[in-house]
Design a protein around this motif. Structure first.
Motif, PDB file in Angstrom:
ATOM      1  N   UNK A  13       0.987  -1.295   0.069  1.00 15.55           N
ATOM      2  CA  UNK A  13      -0.079  -0.073  -0.138  1.00 15.55           C
ATOM      3  C   UNK A  13       0.724   1.210  -0.060  1.00 15.55           C
ATOM      4  N   UNK A  14       1.865   1.096   0.723  1.00 15.69           N
ATOM      5  CA  UNK A  14       2.817   2.182   0.898  1.00 15.69           C
ATOM      6  C   UNK A  14       3.619   2.570  -0.589  1.00 15.69           C
ATOM      7  N   UNK A  15       3.649   1.533  -1.207  1.00  8.48           N
ATOM      8  CA  UNK A  15       4.447   1.373  -2.380  1.00  8.48           C
ATOM      9  C   UNK A  15       3.582   1.876  -3.574  1.00  8.48           C
ATOM     10  N   UNK A  16       2.224   1.536  -3.230  1.00  6.87           N
ATOM     11  CA  UNK A  16       1.202   2.330  -4.316  1.00  6.87           C
ATOM     12  C   UNK A  16       1.254   3.856  -4.062  1.00  6.87           C
ATOM     13  N   UNK A  17       1.086   4.331  -2.854  1.00  2.84           N
ATOM     14  CA  UNK A  17       0.948   5.791  -2.577  1.00  2.84           C
ATOM     15  C   UNK A  17       2.038   6.394  -3.168  1.00  2.84           C
ATOM     16  N   UNK A  18       3.298   5.725  -2.949  1.00  4.21           N
ATOM     17  CA  UNK A  18       4.573   6.508  -3.331  1.00  4.21           C
ATOM     18  C   UNK A  18       4.737   6.546  -4.789  1.00  4.21           C
ATOM     19  N   UNK A  19       4.282   5.388  -5.661  1.00  8.35           N
ATOM     20  CA  UNK A  19       4.323   5.291  -6.968  1.00  8.35           C
ATOM     21  C   UNK A  19       3.227   6.362  -7.627  1.00  8.35           C
ATOM     22  N   UNK A  20       2.006   6.285  -7.138  1.00  2.66           N
ATOM     23  CA  UNK A  20       1.057   7.220  -7.633  1.00  2.66           C
ATOM     24  C   UNK A  20       1.548   8.597  -7.283  1.00  2.66           C
ATOM     25  N   UNK A  21       2.151   9.080  -6.263  1.00  2.00           N
ATOM     26  CA  UNK A  21       2.859  10.300  -6.316  1.00  2.00           C
ATOM     27  C   UNK A  21       4.097  10.661  -7.270  1.00  2.00           C
ATOM     28  N   UNK A  22       4.747   9.473  -7.487  1.00  5.34           N
ATOM     29  CA  UNK A  22       5.688   9.668  -8.383  1.00  5.34           C
ATOM     30  C   UNK A  22       5.143   9.935  -9.804  1.00  5.34           C
TER      31      UNK A  22
ATOM     32  N   UNK B 159      18.897  23.880 -15.470  1.00  2.00           N
ATOM     33  CA  UNK B 159      17.673  24.348 -15.333  1.00  2.00           C
ATOM     34  C   UNK B 159      17.263  23.822 -14.176  1.00  2.00           C
ATOM     35  N   UNK B 160      16.420  24.651 -13.335  1.00  6.04           N
ATOM     36  CA  UNK B 160      15.789  24.165 -12.007  1.00  6.04           C
ATOM     37  C   UNK B 160      14.536  23.154 -12.409  1.00  6.04           C
ATOM     38  N   UNK B 161      14.530  22.270 -11.709  1.00  4.81           N
ATOM     39  CA  UNK B 161      13.348  21.258 -11.610  1.00  4.81           C
ATOM     40  C   UNK B 161      12.745  20.686 -10.439  1.00  4.81           C
ATOM     41  N   UNK B 162      11.510  20.443 -10.438  1.00  7.80           N
ATOM     42  CA  UNK B 162      10.974  19.824  -9.114  1.00  7.80           C
ATOM     43  C   UNK B 162      11.892  19.048  -8.599  1.00  7.80           C
ATOM     44  N   UNK B 163      11.713  18.751  -7.378  1.00  8.85           N
ATOM     45  CA  UNK B 163      12.423  17.408  -6.566  1.00  8.85           C
ATOM     46  C   UNK B 163      11.923  16.205  -7.195  1.00  8.85           C
ATOM     47  N   UNK B 164      10.490  16.258  -6.944  1.00  7.81           N
ATOM     48  CA  UNK B 164       9.767  14.943  -7.391  1.00  7.81           C
ATOM     49  C   UNK B 164       8.647  14.713  -6.349  1.00  7.81           C
ATOM     50  N   UNK B 165       9.037  14.019  -5.440  1.00  9.69           N
ATOM     51  CA  UNK B 165       7.884  13.406  -4.380  1.00  9.69           C
ATOM     52  C   UNK B 165       8.343  13.862  -3.041  1.00  9.69           C
ATOM     53  N   UNK B 166       7.476  14.640  -2.504  1.00  7.85           N
ATOM     54  CA  UNK B 166       7.734  15.209  -1.068  1.00  7.85           C
ATOM     55  C   UNK B 166       6.879  14.294   0.045  1.00  7.85           C
ATOM     56  N   UNK B 167       7.423  13.902   1.258  1.00  9.53           N
ATOM     57  CA  UNK B 167       6.904  13.404   2.262  1.00  9.53           C
ATOM     58  C   UNK B 167       6.812  14.384   3.514  1.00  9.53           C
ATOM     59  N   UNK B 168       5.637  15.125   3.505  1.00  8.57           N
ATOM     60  CA  UNK B 168       5.487  16.378   4.660  1.00  8.57           C
ATOM     61  C   UNK B 168       4.839  15.739   5.832  1.00  8.57           C
ATOM     62  N   UNK B 169       5.399  15.754   7.028  1.00  2.00           N
ATOM     63  CA  UNK B 169       4.803  15.297   8.196  1.00  2.00           C
ATOM     64  C   UNK B 169       4.783  16.367   9.165  1.00  2.00           C
TER      65      UNK B 169
ATOM     66  N   UNK C 291       5.665   5.224   8.742  1.00  2.00           N
ATOM     67  CA  UNK C 291       6.704   4.472   8.996  1.00  2.00           C
ATOM     68  C   UNK C 291       6.771   3.551   7.466  1.00  2.00           C
ATOM     69  N   UNK C 292       5.807   2.941   6.996  1.00  2.00           N
ATOM     70  CA  UNK C 292       6.054   2.282   5.656  1.00  2.00           C
ATOM     71  C   UNK C 292       6.467   3.188   4.590  1.00  2.00           C
ATOM     72  N   UNK C 293       6.039   4.321   4.332  1.00  2.00           N
ATOM     73  CA  UNK C 293       6.774   5.427   3.542  1.00  2.00           C
ATOM     74  C   UNK C 293       7.912   5.814   3.529  1.00  2.00           C
ATOM     75  N   UNK C 294       8.359   5.790   4.860  1.00  2.00           N
ATOM     76  CA  UNK C 294       9.910   6.129   5.178  1.00  2.00           C
ATOM     77  C   UNK C 294      10.866   5.088   4.496  1.00  2.00           C
TER      78      UNK C 294
END
Lengths: 457, 457
Positions: free
Chosen positions: A5-14, A113-123, A192-195
């Motif tokens: 599930x964490x992988x799916x969330x992260x992959x969707x974010x990517x 050229x500046x570009x977004x970092x990609x995926x941020x996890x904000x807590x 914890x899983x996303x970390x």
């Protein structure tokens, strides 16, 4: 949530991040205006949700300070939050800035050229307005965000999250900002899983207590943008100006003692004739001094010699626990005090004990100041100024993502620039390496820099 | 080595780094000239040590390619190594550059100034000349280095390390460069213990095989500057120019197949009328194509239709293992080939399968090119140029520390700039936060930017 599930969330974010990075500044800003309007239109529902959180907090006996943080409708907090979204939308685009433009050869141009970092996890912890602030920062900088709020604000968080996600979905066809650009998670297990998803998540931004940040740093390989402790020091040099030393020591300690940029350690050069006056002035401003035995002895002797020792002063002097107090963030009107024999000794102490946040020297001697400015290994290093200036708004960064004590990527107060990285673009005309010296050919590179500020790609 | 031994090494490095960062460019460059002279003077002893390593390698049956790497005296390798030290010494100082200069108020200036990262742990494999190169890069950029060479070169490494350390010690009083600026370690256990010292070590730089880099990335929380795989792709668009497509695909694959910037995957838009010619040209240049079933079927049909199918071509087509070949760094004259229906499909494939190193589009269509340049999430993204240009020397960086596939700190080819970070300096005149709006006072900040390139601190 299982690992997958964490992988799916992260992959969707990517995936969402990959789309976001292709969108124009206008599209990214447009959805922020839509989100602003939707949150405003749903004020009543959000208020009802927030009241549920406040009732639960009251029932659980949450402290009044925390309850105050939780209340999204205290004073003009809700309106300020809304204003913050459009303020971020109106900022200059941090993405696509050309930072280097170099002609490698005819018809072969290199650009950084500046570009977004990609995926941020904000807590973040209890303050529910942070969800709007972080949503705005992520989307404006072209990053996908995975957001986790504090459990105390879960109802407010859910209501705002649903408004934000419905708004993104309803406008996907016109703005291009994809569903998945902002994902909200609720439990500590999710975090914890996303970390563990260091292949998918590029940066973790914790906004909360030292304990939160330290726990995250200890449990992930993903780079963390933030700080746990803020152990800032002020060194009063032999050649200090007394007025500056008094003003700065009091400001750095008392202006906002809970701030990470507050002074926790005061280093005194005993050859500075007025060091005792600096301490007396701090005590007069309510500060309790945790002194080494040496400082205590000399200070009391100095006061007795002039008949200035009072009960109030005595009550504000405690013995420093030398094994702990010089590595401690008091977050209160307490300050550790010790003597150091010169600028070099101050530098050694600070580089050993500080949290690499911000440190200041008070001196009129330029050589000592330059030695200090070069020698201190912290994000901020000041001469004759209060450590309290370490702040994104005071630095003029428009908005503050956080303050970083990491040594790479972003240091000190971080604005939107901390949420971007860069890519190298080459624009050629069929060029191949084999034509050049070193790879089989005879052509040499030109390597002629152009003025990057004038390049529009 | 116990954990406390690793801690001592790291702590010594931290202290040496704190001293190094205070030294002038002249001092840092001066010691490099001294090291150059000492290594030159000890050529015979180093050669004797290198011969011991070569004999041990021969006895252990090391491959001739690895033995060649180990031989420091093959051709002009030793002299080139010496020249490299003074070349680095003569580079512009990467430390102390002012990148931002902002007036916060009268007598309150903010500067963003480049500074050394601090402590680098550099791990490399068999080539002994790397010790000189890394020593030069570390000292020039004001960083302390902890160096670990490959076990095959241990005698050469020890001899050179002793020359370098004796030279630093003998000149400490004049140059200020401290003993401890460069520390050499020998065993894998040392490395493993040091990888736990994330409080003391700021950056790990592995220079060696994919396996080495992957192993390090998996075993430390310290940021790693480098890359494991280099999975680069070239996308031949519907609107490609045939000549450019042929030249670039061959160069990207064959110019140096073992390079991390070599093409591993070729994506073809089947609407490009001449895609089969691109493949035939690659085969004529010795490339074996790992094709999907679809590409194979269409390609063979096209060749049969024109009577161009030969045994040689048949011998250079193998069935791609689709679960593996598009995530594989062949490091040989092999290339995975598949169709993608348009630019967006190419972007999706690359962002999913590439190692975020360097990817290129071949097209004459500006819109498709811009879509690709914006959409690809890799350190290098090229239009009509070979991926082989991803190289510090080709980019004009003077010297190359490595190529990074991380998304933060440094991306792509990294020059000396990748070994520095920045600090914020404030130079004031007794200024305190409480005088300003937001912290109790009435003063507003000025926030006026000056031309940083003209500021000398």
């Amino acid at each position: 949530m299982t690992m997958s599930a964490a992988y799916e969330i992260a992959k969707n974010a990517r995936r969402a991040g990959n789309t976001l990075k292709t969108l124009s500044n206008e599209s990214r800003s447009a959805i922020l205006y839509k989100i602003h309007d939707s949150l405003k239109a749903h004020k009543d529902a959000i208020k009802a949700a927030n009241e549920k959180d406040l009732e639960a907090a009251a029932a659980s006996g949450l402290s009044s300070a925390l309850t105050k943080r939780l209340n999204l409708f205290q004073g003009d907090k809700f309106d300020t939050m809304l204003q913050g979204i459009t303020d971020v939308a109106d900022l200059e685009d941090p993405v696509g800035k050309v930072r280097l433009a170099r002609e490698l050869d005819d018809d072969l141009m290199l650009y950084q050229v500046t570009a977004p970092v990609g995926v941020l996890l904000v807590i973040f912890e209890s303050r529910p307005e942070v969800i709007a602030n972080i949503t705005a920062l992520c989307i404006k900088s072209g990053n996908a965000g995975i957001l986790k709020g504090g459990k105390e604000s879960v109802n407010t968080f859910r209501e705002m999250a649903s408004v934000i996600n419905e708004t993104i979905a309803a406008n996907e066809s016109t703005t291009g900002v994809p569903v998945g650009a902002v994902q909200l998670i609720e439990t500590r297990q999710d975090v914890s899983d996303l970390l563990d998803q260091d292949e998918m998540i590029d940066l973790v931004v914790p906004r909360g207590s030292n304990a939160l940040v330290r726990n995250i740093k200890n449990n992930t390989k993903i780079p963390v943008l933030g700080h746990a402790d803020g152990i800032c020091s002020v060194y009063v040099d032999e050649f200090a100006d007394l007025t500056k030393a008094k003003r700065i020591s009091v400001d750095a300690k008392t202006n906002y003692p809970a701030g990470c940029n507050a002074m926790e350690t005061l280093l005194l050069n005993p050859r500075f004739g007025h060091w005792a006056d600096v301490l007396t002035n701090m005590i007069a401003n309510g500060v309790t001094l945790h002194t080494t035995a040496e400082v205590k002895k000399e200070y009391l002797a100095a006061l007795e010699a002039t008949g200035a020792l009072t009960d109030d002063i005595k009550a504000h002097i405690v013995d420093a626990n030398e094994a702990e107090d010089f590595d401690k963030e008091f977050l209160s009107l307490d300050c550790a005090v010790k003597f150091v024999s010169n600028t070099q000794a101050a530098i050694l102490h600070i580089n050993e004990h500080s949290s690499r946040h911000t440190d200041s020297i008070i001196t009129e001697d330029k050589a000592n100041a330059e030695q200090f400015l070069r020698g201190i290994d912290s994000a901020g290093v000041y001469w004759n100024a209060s450590t309290r200036f370490a702040d994104g708004f005071r630095y003029g960064f428009g908005t503050e993502v956080g303050i970083s004590t990491s040594k790479i990527h972003a240091r000190g107060p971080v604005g939107l620039d901390g949420l971007v990285t860069y890519q190298y673009q080459i624009r050629g005309n069929g060029n191949i390496a084999a034509d050049y010296l070193g790879a089989g050919g005879n052509r040499a590179f030109v390597h002629k820099d152009l003025d990057a500020s004038k390049v529009v790609l």
